[in-house]
Design an enzyme around this catalytic site. Sequence first.
Site, PDB file in Angstrom:
ATOM      1  N   ASN A 101       0.821  -1.213   0.000  1.00  0.00           N
ATOM      2  CA  ASN A 101       0.000   0.000   0.000  1.00  0.00           C
ATOM      3  C   ASN A 101       0.852   1.259   0.000  1.00  0.00           C
ATOM      4  OD1 ASN A 101      -2.086  -1.757   0.086  1.00  0.00           O
ATOM      5  ND2 ASN A 101      -2.667  -1.380   2.211  1.00  0.00           N
ATOM      6  N   HIS A 118       5.764  -0.552  -2.717  1.00  0.00           N
ATOM      7  CA  HIS A 118       5.384   0.195  -3.917  1.00  0.00           C
ATOM      8  C   HIS A 118       5.436   1.705  -3.693  1.00  0.00           C
ATOM      9  CE1 HIS A 118       3.198  -3.627  -5.549  1.00  0.00           C
ATOM     10  NE2 HIS A 118       4.484  -3.646  -5.790  1.00  0.00           N
ATOM     11  N   CYS A 126      11.623  13.334  -7.961  1.00  0.00           N
ATOM     12  CA  CYS A 126      11.975  13.778  -9.308  1.00  0.00           C
ATOM     13  C   CYS A 126      11.937  12.582 -10.256  1.00  0.00           C
ATOM     14  CB  CYS A 126      13.369  14.410  -9.287  1.00  0.00           C
ATOM     15  SG  CYS A 126      13.961  14.799 -10.937  1.00  0.00           S
ATOM     16  N   ASN A 213      -8.771 -12.559   3.587  1.00  0.00           N
ATOM     17  CA  ASN A 213      -9.272 -11.892   2.379  1.00  0.00           C
ATOM     18  C   ASN A 213     -10.784 -12.096   2.324  1.00  0.00           C
ATOM     19  OD1 ASN A 213      -9.776 -11.127  -0.454  1.00  0.00           O
ATOM     20  ND2 ASN A 213      -7.571 -11.349  -0.734  1.00  0.00           N
TER      21      ASN A 213
HETATM   22  C1  BJW Z   1     -10.229  -7.402   1.455  1.00  0.00           C
HETATM   23  C2  BJW Z   1     -11.065  -6.434   1.950  1.00  0.00           C
HETATM   24  C3  BJW Z   1     -11.221  -6.422   3.324  1.00  0.00           C
HETATM   25  C4  BJW Z   1     -11.071  -6.160  -0.131  1.00  0.00           C
HETATM   26  N1  BJW Z   1     -10.579  -7.318   4.072  1.00  0.00           N
HETATM   27  N2  BJW Z   1      -9.601  -8.291   2.210  1.00  0.00           N
HETATM   28  C5  BJW Z   1       6.050 -11.817 -13.261  1.00  0.00           C
HETATM   29  C6  BJW Z   1       4.961 -12.380 -13.845  1.00  0.00           C
HETATM   30  C7  BJW Z   1       4.016 -11.585 -14.504  1.00  0.00           C
HETATM   31  C8  BJW Z   1       4.170 -10.207 -14.585  1.00  0.00           C
HETATM   32  C9  BJW Z   1       5.255  -9.651 -14.007  1.00  0.00           C
HETATM   33  C10 BJW Z   1       6.186 -10.430 -13.349  1.00  0.00           C
HETATM   34  N3  BJW Z   1       7.153  -9.606 -12.848  1.00  0.00           N
HETATM   35  C11 BJW Z   1       6.854  -8.350 -13.176  1.00  0.00           C
HETATM   36  C12 BJW Z   1       5.715  -8.336 -13.890  1.00  0.00           C
HETATM   37  C13 BJW Z   1       5.066  -7.113 -14.435  1.00  0.00           C
HETATM   38  C14 BJW Z   1       4.257  -6.336 -13.437  1.00  0.00           C
HETATM   39  C15 BJW Z   1       3.138  -7.234 -12.939  1.00  0.00           C
HETATM   40  O1  BJW Z   1       3.182  -7.816 -11.867  1.00  0.00           O
HETATM   41  N4  BJW Z   1       2.042  -7.343 -13.685  1.00  0.00           N
HETATM   42  C16 BJW Z   1       0.913  -8.186 -13.270  1.00  0.00           C
HETATM   43  C17 BJW Z   1      -0.317  -7.321 -13.096  1.00  0.00           C
HETATM   44  C18 BJW Z   1       0.732  -9.267 -14.272  1.00  0.00           C
HETATM   45  N5  BJW Z   1       5.095  -5.859 -12.347  1.00  0.00           N
HETATM   46  C19 BJW Z   1       5.808  -4.730 -12.441  1.00  0.00           C
HETATM   47  O2  BJW Z   1       5.812  -4.050 -13.454  1.00  0.00           O
HETATM   48  C20 BJW Z   1       6.636  -4.345 -11.229  1.00  0.00           C
HETATM   49  N6  BJW Z   1       7.961  -3.993 -11.597  1.00  0.00           N
HETATM   50  C21 BJW Z   1       8.843  -4.891 -12.014  1.00  0.00           C
HETATM   51  O3  BJW Z   1       8.569  -6.064 -12.110  1.00  0.00           O
HETATM   52  O4  BJW Z   1      10.087  -4.367 -12.268  1.00  0.00           O
HETATM   53  C22 BJW Z   1      11.096  -5.233 -12.750  1.00  0.00           C
HETATM   54  C23 BJW Z   1      11.512  -4.808 -14.109  1.00  0.00           C
HETATM   55  C24 BJW Z   1      11.430  -3.507 -14.476  1.00  0.00           C
HETATM   56  C25 BJW Z   1      11.846  -3.132 -15.728  1.00  0.00           C
HETATM   57  C26 BJW Z   1      12.294  -4.091 -16.599  1.00  0.00           C
HETATM   58  C27 BJW Z   1      12.360  -5.405 -16.213  1.00  0.00           C
HETATM   59  C28 BJW Z   1      11.978  -5.766 -14.941  1.00  0.00           C
HETATM   60  C29 BJW Z   1       6.074  -3.085 -10.591  1.00  0.00           C
HETATM   61  C30 BJW Z   1       4.733  -3.288 -10.008  1.00  0.00           C
HETATM   62  C31 BJW Z   1       4.209  -1.954  -9.472  1.00  0.00           C
HETATM   63  C32 BJW Z   1       2.800  -2.064  -8.971  1.00  0.00           C
HETATM   64  N7  BJW Z   1       2.286  -0.747  -8.720  1.00  0.00           N
HETATM   65  C33 BJW Z   1       0.913  -0.609  -8.257  1.00  0.00           C
HETATM   66  C34 BJW Z   1       0.547   0.899  -8.339  1.00  0.00           C
HETATM   67  C35 BJW Z   1       1.205   1.685  -7.217  1.00  0.00           C
HETATM   68  C36 BJW Z   1       0.929   3.146  -7.333  1.00  0.00           C
HETATM   69  C37 BJW Z   1      -0.529   3.486  -7.121  1.00  0.00           C
HETATM   70  O5  BJW Z   1      -1.086   3.239  -6.040  1.00  0.00           O
HETATM   71  O6  BJW Z   1      -1.105   4.055  -8.036  1.00  0.00           O
HETATM   72  O7  BJW Z   1       0.778  -1.097  -6.914  1.00  0.00           O
HETATM   73  S1  BJW Z   1      -0.219  -1.630  -9.163  1.00  0.00           S
HETATM   74  C38 BJW Z   1      -1.298  -1.942  -7.804  1.00  0.00           C
HETATM   75  O8  BJW Z   1      -1.342  -3.376  -7.570  1.00  0.00           O
HETATM   76  C39 BJW Z   1      -0.624  -1.297  -6.583  1.00  0.00           C
HETATM   77  C40 BJW Z   1      -0.794  -2.374  -5.544  1.00  0.00           C
HETATM   78  O9  BJW Z   1       0.166  -2.219  -4.525  1.00  0.00           O
HETATM   79  C41 BJW Z   1      -0.650  -3.640  -6.345  1.00  0.00           C
HETATM   80  C42 BJW Z   1      -1.247  -4.867  -5.693  1.00  0.00           C
HETATM   81  O10 BJW Z   1      -2.622  -4.748  -5.556  1.00  0.00           O
HETATM   82  P1  BJW Z   1      -3.329  -5.303  -4.248  1.00  0.00           P
HETATM   83  O11 BJW Z   1      -2.848  -4.559  -3.077  1.00  0.00           O
HETATM   84  O12 BJW Z   1      -3.221  -6.762  -4.211  1.00  0.00           O
HETATM   85  O13 BJW Z   1      -4.855  -4.824  -4.480  1.00  0.00           O
HETATM   86  P2  BJW Z   1      -6.034  -5.583  -5.280  1.00  0.00           P
HETATM   87  O14 BJW Z   1      -7.089  -4.585  -5.519  1.00  0.00           O
HETATM   88  O15 BJW Z   1      -5.513  -6.301  -6.440  1.00  0.00           O
HETATM   89  O16 BJW Z   1      -6.549  -6.666  -4.241  1.00  0.00           O
HETATM   90  C43 BJW Z   1      -7.253  -6.299  -3.053  1.00  0.00           C
HETATM   91  C44 BJW Z   1      -7.635  -7.579  -2.347  1.00  0.00           C
HETATM   92  O17 BJW Z   1      -8.198  -7.231  -1.092  1.00  0.00           O
HETATM   93  C45 BJW Z   1      -8.696  -8.412  -3.099  1.00  0.00           C
HETATM   94  O18 BJW Z   1      -8.236  -9.757  -3.171  1.00  0.00           O
HETATM   95  C46 BJW Z   1      -9.939  -8.305  -2.229  1.00  0.00           C
HETATM   96  O19 BJW Z   1     -10.714  -9.485  -2.231  1.00  0.00           O
HETATM   97  C47 BJW Z   1      -9.368  -8.026  -0.880  1.00  0.00           C
HETATM   98  N8  BJW Z   1     -10.200  -7.225   0.010  1.00  0.00           N
HETATM   99  N9  BJW Z   1     -11.573  -5.701   0.850  1.00  0.00           N
HETATM  100  C48 BJW Z   1      -9.769  -8.253   3.436  1.00  0.00           C
HETATM  101  N10 BJW Z   1     -12.050  -5.521   3.905  1.00  0.00           N
END
Ligand code: BJW
Length: 244
Positions: A101, A118, A126, A213
């Site tokens: 988060n 993140h 910058c 979850n």
């Molecule tokens: C509840 C609830 C309640 C609801 N109680 N539960 C390997 C495989 C495939 C792809 C990749 C890989 N490695 C890298 C990638 C690419 C990419 C990626 O992962 N893509 C996938 C989507 C397929 N990753 C990247 O690009 C990362 N960088 C990287 O790998 O660099 C290496 C590299 C760079 C350059 C060249 C070569 C290599 C960077 C990832 C950055 C993610 N950024 C974000 C945005 C942050 C800024 C912002 O806030 O705007 O981070 S994306 C977004 O998703 C945010 C979150 O932190 C992240 C995760 O989401 P999260 O927290 O899981 O939220 P939700 O909504 O998905 O889930 C919520 C859950 O809560 C649900 O399950 C609900 O059921 C539950 N819930 N209410 C309990 N009350």
Amino acid sequence: MTDGLIESARRILAEARSIVSFSGAGLSAESGVATFRDPETGGLWSRYDPTQLASPQGFAADPDLVIDWYNHRRQSIATAEPNAAHRALAARRDITHITQNVDPLLDLAGAEDVLHLHGRIDLDRCHGGCGVSEQIDLADPPPRRACPSCDEPMRPAVVWFGEMLPMDVFGEGERACSQCDALLVVGTSAEVYPAAGFIDIARAAGASIIIVNTQPSAASRHADVELIGQAGEILPSVLDSVPA
Ligand code: BJW
């Protein structure tokens, strides 16, 4: 959810010498902060295109749109308060907290040294990488502006798709997961890598995995105990009774 599952989770935590929490947007959902991928709870990306808003390419194409989106989210986070799940985690000084988060709610609840994988939405940095970083007033965020030092654009200090995670934070998280006995996975879809890989690291190290979850997730297959329900209800009942 049965009392038996709660009891199993309590037992795992009571016996663990080293506990790590790994949280996602669901942790802050009960504080009114939108998740990313839940359509029914107003998931941010059921309404917006992530490649347009959370990527360097999107920022280059339309910086005003990206800054406006972040400032809108900042203002909504400014009025949010930590919920019972943040407080239950923060009260446990013995737990290492890793979060995806970008909001400061776990810190505001009193947790120390939270590892923000993140980045943070309450900071700008910058985009040119000169090292300038500034604290942001979430209630009154600045409009798009240039870096005071090198004139490149300033941007939220968060990690966008395609960007590297902060190496020091990632390294600390990786080390904690590879040495823990219990990993508490809270409110994450576990779809974004490399962060979700922490669950595999803990698993490979022999840790027990407890998942909290509202629904099954990509991490479910790793769970020793999966507690389906709201984190704000489950975490106090699981953590408050476990001796620290
Ligand atoms: C509840 C609830 C309640 C609801 N109680 N539960 C390997 C495989 C495939 C792809 C990749 C890989 N490695 C890298 C990638 C690419 C990419 C990626 O992962 N893509 C996938 C989507 C397929 N990753 C990247 O690009 C990362 N960088 C990287 O790998 O660099 C290496 C590299 C760079 C350059 C060249 C070569 C290599 C960077 C990832 C950055 C993610 N950024 C974000 C945005 C942050 C800024 C912002 O806030 O705007 O981070 S994306 C977004 O998703 C945010 C979150 O932190 C992240 C995760 O989401 P999260 O927290 O899981 O939220 P939700 O909504 O998905 O889930 C919520 C859950 O809560 C649900 O399950 C609900 O059921 C539950 N819930 N209410 C309990 N009350």
